[in-house]
Motif scaffolding. Structure first.
Motif, PDB file in Angstrom:
ATOM      1  N   GLU A 129       0.831  -1.210   0.000  1.00  7.47           N
ATOM      2  CA  GLU A 129       0.000   0.000   0.000  1.00  7.47           C
ATOM      3  C   GLU A 129       0.863   1.257   0.000  1.00  7.47           C
ATOM      4  O   GLU A 129       0.612   2.215  -0.743  1.00  7.47           O
ATOM      5  CB  GLU A 129      -0.901  -0.014   1.239  1.00  7.47           C
ATOM      6  N   ASP A 130       1.889   1.278   0.837  1.00  5.11           N
ATOM      7  CA  ASP A 130       2.784   2.438   0.888  1.00  5.11           C
ATOM      8  C   ASP A 130       3.520   2.621  -0.435  1.00  5.11           C
ATOM      9  O   ASP A 130       3.677   3.746  -0.922  1.00  5.11           O
ATOM     10  CB  ASP A 130       3.798   2.277   2.023  1.00  5.11           C
ATOM     11  N   LEU A 131       3.985   1.526  -1.012  1.00  3.45           N
ATOM     12  CA  LEU A 131       4.714   1.619  -2.275  1.00  3.45           C
ATOM     13  C   LEU A 131       3.813   2.134  -3.396  1.00  3.45           C
ATOM     14  O   LEU A 131       4.255   2.902  -4.259  1.00  3.45           O
ATOM     15  CB  LEU A 131       5.302   0.259  -2.654  1.00  3.45           C
ATOM     16  N   ARG A 132       2.554   1.722  -3.389  1.00  4.43           N
ATOM     17  CA  ARG A 132       1.620   2.232  -4.398  1.00  4.43           C
ATOM     18  C   ARG A 132       1.403   3.737  -4.218  1.00  4.43           C
ATOM     19  O   ARG A 132       1.182   4.461  -5.191  1.00  4.43           O
ATOM     20  CB  ARG A 132       0.288   1.487  -4.320  1.00  4.43           C
ATOM     21  N   GLY A 133       1.493   4.197  -2.986  1.00  7.91           N
ATOM     22  CA  GLY A 133       1.337   5.623  -2.740  1.00  7.91           C
ATOM     23  C   GLY A 133       2.404   6.460  -3.413  1.00  7.91           C
ATOM     24  O   GLY A 133       2.163   7.618  -3.789  1.00  7.91           O
ATOM     25  N   THR A 180      11.102   1.965   3.206  1.00  9.73           N
ATOM     26  CA  THR A 180       9.735   1.506   3.456  1.00  9.73           C
ATOM     27  C   THR A 180       9.664  -0.007   3.383  1.00  9.73           C
ATOM     28  O   THR A 180       9.065  -0.663   4.246  1.00  9.73           O
ATOM     29  CB  THR A 180       8.770   2.134   2.439  1.00  9.73           C
ATOM     30  N   VAL A 181      10.275  -0.588   2.362  1.00 10.04           N
ATOM     31  CA  VAL A 181      10.276  -2.045   2.231  1.00 10.04           C
ATOM     32  C   VAL A 181      10.986  -2.679   3.415  1.00 10.04           C
ATOM     33  O   VAL A 181      10.454  -3.567   4.088  1.00 10.04           O
ATOM     34  CB  VAL A 181      10.942  -2.465   0.910  1.00 10.04           C
ATOM     35  N   ALA A 182      12.201  -2.227   3.682  1.00  8.94           N
ATOM     36  CA  ALA A 182      12.994  -2.831   4.754  1.00  8.94           C
ATOM     37  C   ALA A 182      12.323  -2.668   6.113  1.00  8.94           C
ATOM     38  O   ALA A 182      12.307  -3.597   6.931  1.00  8.94           O
ATOM     39  CB  ALA A 182      14.387  -2.215   4.778  1.00  8.94           C
ATOM     40  N   ASP A 183      11.760  -1.484   6.361  1.00 10.50           N
ATOM     41  CA  ASP A 183      11.123  -1.246   7.661  1.00 10.50           C
ATOM     42  C   ASP A 183       9.917  -2.153   7.866  1.00 10.50           C
ATOM     43  O   ASP A 183       9.711  -2.703   8.959  1.00 10.50           O
ATOM     44  CB  ASP A 183      10.692   0.215   7.781  1.00 10.50           C
ATOM     45  N   HIS A 184       9.103  -2.321   6.841  1.00  6.02           N
ATOM     46  CA  HIS A 184       7.935  -3.193   6.984  1.00  6.02           C
ATOM     47  C   HIS A 184       8.359  -4.645   7.179  1.00  6.02           C
ATOM     48  O   HIS A 184       7.728  -5.380   7.950  1.00  6.02           O
ATOM     49  CB  HIS A 184       7.024  -3.057   5.765  1.00  6.02           C
ATOM     50  N   VAL A 185       9.402  -5.069   6.486  1.00  2.92           N
ATOM     51  CA  VAL A 185       9.886  -6.431   6.688  1.00  2.92           C
ATOM     52  C   VAL A 185      10.367  -6.602   8.129  1.00  2.92           C
ATOM     53  O   VAL A 185      10.055  -7.593   8.799  1.00  2.92           O
ATOM     54  CB  VAL A 185      11.012  -6.765   5.695  1.00  2.92           C
TER      55      VAL A 185
END
Length: 515
Positions: A3-7, A351-356
């Motif tokens: 969702e964040d990446l789509r933003g 964003t990717v790393a933090d969510h992982v």
């Protein structure tokens, strides 16, 4: 995360999207848990940002092929290590032993190892597509470059290091770098969409990069974006490899497995260890193995640690390998489409790393919950315990999980005047047999496991307040801070049992977390 990446596909503060499109892949313990495509692989007609008609745009797909840019350096580094294993190259030998023309202007002592760790002293870059007329003259110019610093004295990330290494392995083997990568890496590992100069029958899956005017190339698609690599025929040690998120994950998994994947070995475990071990301790902030970057918070986010490796690419690509959790995070974007000045994708990489990182459990040490300080930037969170002491000597014990960046600090403090003033409360931390004394504060990477802490509260009987204060700076986060199993006792017995008396704590920014 998705969702964040789509933003980021929507216009940001500068009026441009962060990227036209992206593919993200996350794997854990060898299993893909996220693989999503979003946006457009081809969207723009020219450098002004004029969009192509909708029927001419190309949607991003999970198997879109991306120009990896500097992630190509990892492939060159692996080829170098394969030649080390074969006895063709010695890491500590002068580069001039293999490339005599390199040994000029004081470069004679530069070693292969220094090229791999970016401590050679070579300049970061030089223009090759002008004024040199052909590949031979461009390679000669790189090998004849004057160093900008004595070898081993500074860290300078340099394309020239890897261009030189690409030439070196070609010289010692008599084979092209593209062939060495194909036969030594991509074919054994089954990376079917990875290589230099993508074939015409795969062009429909290749993401566009930049509309270039210098050199005059127009909208670049299917040819390497990096101008120097383009001028070298698309095959160079620093750039030129194209790949998919899936293929990159295969390479990452092979490194995590110690050099092999699906029964095919491309490196010995000792070589992988050398590639993933910091050899730049003398250059703080520039942790680097033989080819791989290590512990780089700016794109590894909350996954960063001394045991986290990866690399980025200028076109908007990145790969992160977290050895501690056996997690892989790949983000491939075409952020330079249509212009490189439009954005940086570091925020998306984090964003990717933090969510992982936040998806990884931190199981409470005792009971169903532990106190968690949150993961917001630029904040102060306090967890306060008011208590009435009965004895002169009281011992505070608690369990502690700390994985932060060094500028995000947890401090244990004590107040004797109802919270008007606070003093640091020194404490001792025991972590898997190691004892560390703290003056009240702790920060940084401490191992991603629970530790035991205790402090001596030598105060006269009466009311005091004890608090854990967590202060974060405006940028970057680690996994965070947890406190659990708080215990306070004196000669008379237990004074506070935090597991049974959670309501005694005053939490501002802290919460009781189950994971």
């Amino acid at each position: 995360m998705v969702e964040d990446l789509r933003g980021y596909l929507r216009p940001q503060g500068d009026g441009h999207p962060l990227y036209p499109g992206a593919v993200v892949l996350v794997a854990r313990d060898g299993k893909v848990v996220v693989h999503e495509a979003m946006g457009q692989a081809v969207k723009y007609a020219d450098a002004s940002g004029a969009e192509l008609p909708a029927d001419q745009q190309v949607p991003m797909r999970p198997d879109t092929i991306f120009d990896l840019a500097s992630i190509s350096k990892l492939f060159t580094s692996i080829v170098v290590m394969q030649q080390v294993e074969a006895g063709q190259v010695n890491l500590d030998a002068p580069v001039a032993n293999y490339l005599p023309e390199f040994g000029s202007f004081g470069k004679e002592p530069i070693t292969v190892r220094q090229l791999l760790t970016h401590t050679s002293g070579l300049p970061s870059w030089m223009r090759l597509w002008r004024p040199y007329p052909d590949r031979a003259s461009r390679i000669a110019a790189v090998l004849a470059v004057r160093p900008s610093a004595p070898p081993g004295t500074t860290y300078v990330y340099s394309d020239l290091n890897l261009i030189t290494l690409g030439v070196l392995v070609e010289r010692v083997t008599g084979r092209g770098l593209d062939e060495l990568v194909r036969t030594g890496i991509t074919e054994p590992l089954g990376m079917v969409d990875t290589g230099y100069n993508p074939p015409a029958d795969k062009l429909y899956r290749v993401a566009a990069t930049e509309f270039q005017t210098d050199p005059d190339r127009g909208m670049v698609r299917g040819s390497v974006h990096d101008e120097n690599a383009w001028s070298l025929g698309g095959v160079a040690g620093h750039a030129g490899v194209f790949s998919t998120a899936s293929d990159l994950a295969i390479l990452a998994q092979a490194m995590m497995n110690g050099g092999s994947h699906a029964g095919h070995r491309v490196l010995e475990e000792t070589s992988v260890t050398a590639m993933l071990t910091d050899l730049n301790e003398g250059f703080p902030g520039h942790a680097h193995g033989l080819g791989f970057e290590l512990d780089q918070r700016f794109y590894m986010g909350a996954l960063a640690s001394p045991r986290t490796a990866g690399h980025t690419g200028f076109t908007g690509t990145s790969v992160v390998i977290d050895l501690l959790s056996r997690s892989i995070a790949v983000l491939t974007t075409n952020r330079v489409h249509p212009r490189r000045e439009w954005s940086s994708v570091n925020v998306a990489r984090r964003t990717v790393a933090d969510h992982v990182a936040r998806a990884l459990d931190v199981a409470p040490r005792r009971g169903r919950t532990a106190w968690y300080a949150g993961h917001a930037d630029g904040t102060t969170a306090t967890l306060t315990l008011p208590v009435t002491l009965r004895e002169k000597h009281t011992r505070l014990g608690f369990d502690l999980f700390v994985d932060t960046e060094t500028a995000d600090v947890l401090t244990l403090e004590l107040s004797r005047d109802g919270g008007a003033t606070w003093s640091p409360l020194p404490y001792v931390v025991s972590s898997r047999g190691r004892i560390a004394h703290h003056d009240g504060s702790i920060c940084g990477f401490t191992g991603r496991h629970w530790q035991q802490a205790y402090a001596e509260v030598d105060e006269s009987p009466g009311q005091v307040q004890i608090r854990w204060r967590y202060v974060t700076d405006p940028l970057y986060q680690g996994r965070g801070v947890y406190v659990d199993e708080v215990r306070l006792g004196d000669a008379q017995g237990t004074l506070v049992n935090g597991e049974r008396e959670a309501d005694r704590f005053l939490a501002d920014g802290w919460s009781q977390a189950t994971r």
